[in-house]
Design an enzyme around this catalytic site. Sequence first.
Site, PDB file in Angstrom:
ATOM      1  N   SER A  68       0.882  -1.115  -0.100  1.00 48.78           N
ATOM      2  CA  SER A  68       0.166   0.156   0.060  1.00 48.78           C
ATOM      3  C   SER A  68       0.980   1.432  -0.059  1.00 48.78           C
ATOM      4  O   SER A  68       2.068   1.286   0.523  1.00 48.78           O
ATOM      5  CB  SER A  68      -0.672  -0.041   1.204  1.00 48.78           C
ATOM      6  OG  SER A  68      -1.529   1.192   1.574  1.00 48.78           O
ATOM      7  N   TYR A  70      -2.276   0.024  10.105  1.00 49.34           N
ATOM      8  CA  TYR A  70      -2.433  -0.731   8.893  1.00 49.34           C
ATOM      9  C   TYR A  70      -1.389  -0.595   8.070  1.00 49.34           C
ATOM     10  O   TYR A  70      -0.911  -1.502   7.417  1.00 49.34           O
ATOM     11  CB  TYR A  70      -3.877   0.015   8.260  1.00 49.34           C
ATOM     12  CG  TYR A  70      -3.771  -0.805   6.664  1.00 49.34           C
ATOM     13  CD1 TYR A  70      -4.307  -1.726   6.144  1.00 49.34           C
ATOM     14  CD2 TYR A  70      -3.512   0.455   5.659  1.00 49.34           C
ATOM     15  CE1 TYR A  70      -4.316  -2.135   4.845  1.00 49.34           C
ATOM     16  CE2 TYR A  70      -3.536  -0.088   4.178  1.00 49.34           C
ATOM     17  CZ  TYR A  70      -4.119  -1.160   3.781  1.00 49.34           C
ATOM     18  OH  TYR A  70      -3.968  -1.756   2.568  1.00 49.34           O
TER      19      TYR A  70
END
Length: 319
Positions: free
Chosen positions: A127, A152
């Site tokens: 990501s 995350y």
Amino acid sequence: MHALVTGGAGFIGSSLVDRLLAEGWLVTVIDNFDPYYDPEIKEANIKEHINNPDYRLYRLDICNYHELLQKAGLTAYDVIIHLAARAGVRPSIEDPLTYQQVNVQGTQNLLELAKETGCKQFVFASSSSVYGVNPNVPWKETDHVLLPISPYASTKVSGELLGHVYSHLYGIRFIGLRFFTVYGPRQRPDLAISKFAKLMLAGEAIPFYGNGDTYRDYTFISDIIDGIIAAINYRATNFEVINLGNNQTISLQEMVTALEAELKIKAKLSYLPPQLGDVPKTWADLNKAARLLNYHPKIKFDEGIKRYVDWLKKNRIGG
């Protein structure tokens, strides 16, 4: 050729399965249909896959290594594409332990599965959030000072590092793809474009964080799938981390304006303070992706929004 796709009933996963089946692959999918969002959306994503003789689905949790090995471990795969994860920056701040378990332990389980089944090609969905508050934009993979600001994001950094370990120890080619704000048909309902469009169609106010000058490098789903396919076929080196973005930043205000134009609806804005864990700007340097994967995104933002809205009007599911 046989591909194992984790998270294969989700937004990116099911879109990838479309392409793989069309190209003649055998595809095994692992997905636990987690109720993070309405599982009926995922059921709709795979309705065209279920009856394909080249498709197999295991409804299981990647955190359960015994079951993973027992079911998916009986097959030899040419590639594992690991897309399954507990998603979302903001929710990870509320529940960091679950994110650690799913995204880190789950990734290690898949790498162990690759080792046990002899799979030598592993593509991992990382990501853009790993860059965090790095002010040096556009972000380059050579900038090794990662500054994640959410649980995350930290789990995605951990996944990349685990990939390096398994590549070094067991000769598994690991390609980590740092996705930049993917959007398009089947987009998850919690993501901004999908969420805003549905609220606007319902005549409800949209949550508008800050003053609208946060920027995202929105990347259309078909461009991301092109990048994943290129990574599946990549053979030159044994470990790489590569940005997949659009190299074009769009502000929150510009995104809302584009939705207004396509939906022909004036958005009602509910002004809120900036959210914890959000970064002010994401922007991908794509030189490495172009060099190694011949990756060149084709879909401009306005065209992508048009395609998404056309799809949404025909396929409104889950609100």
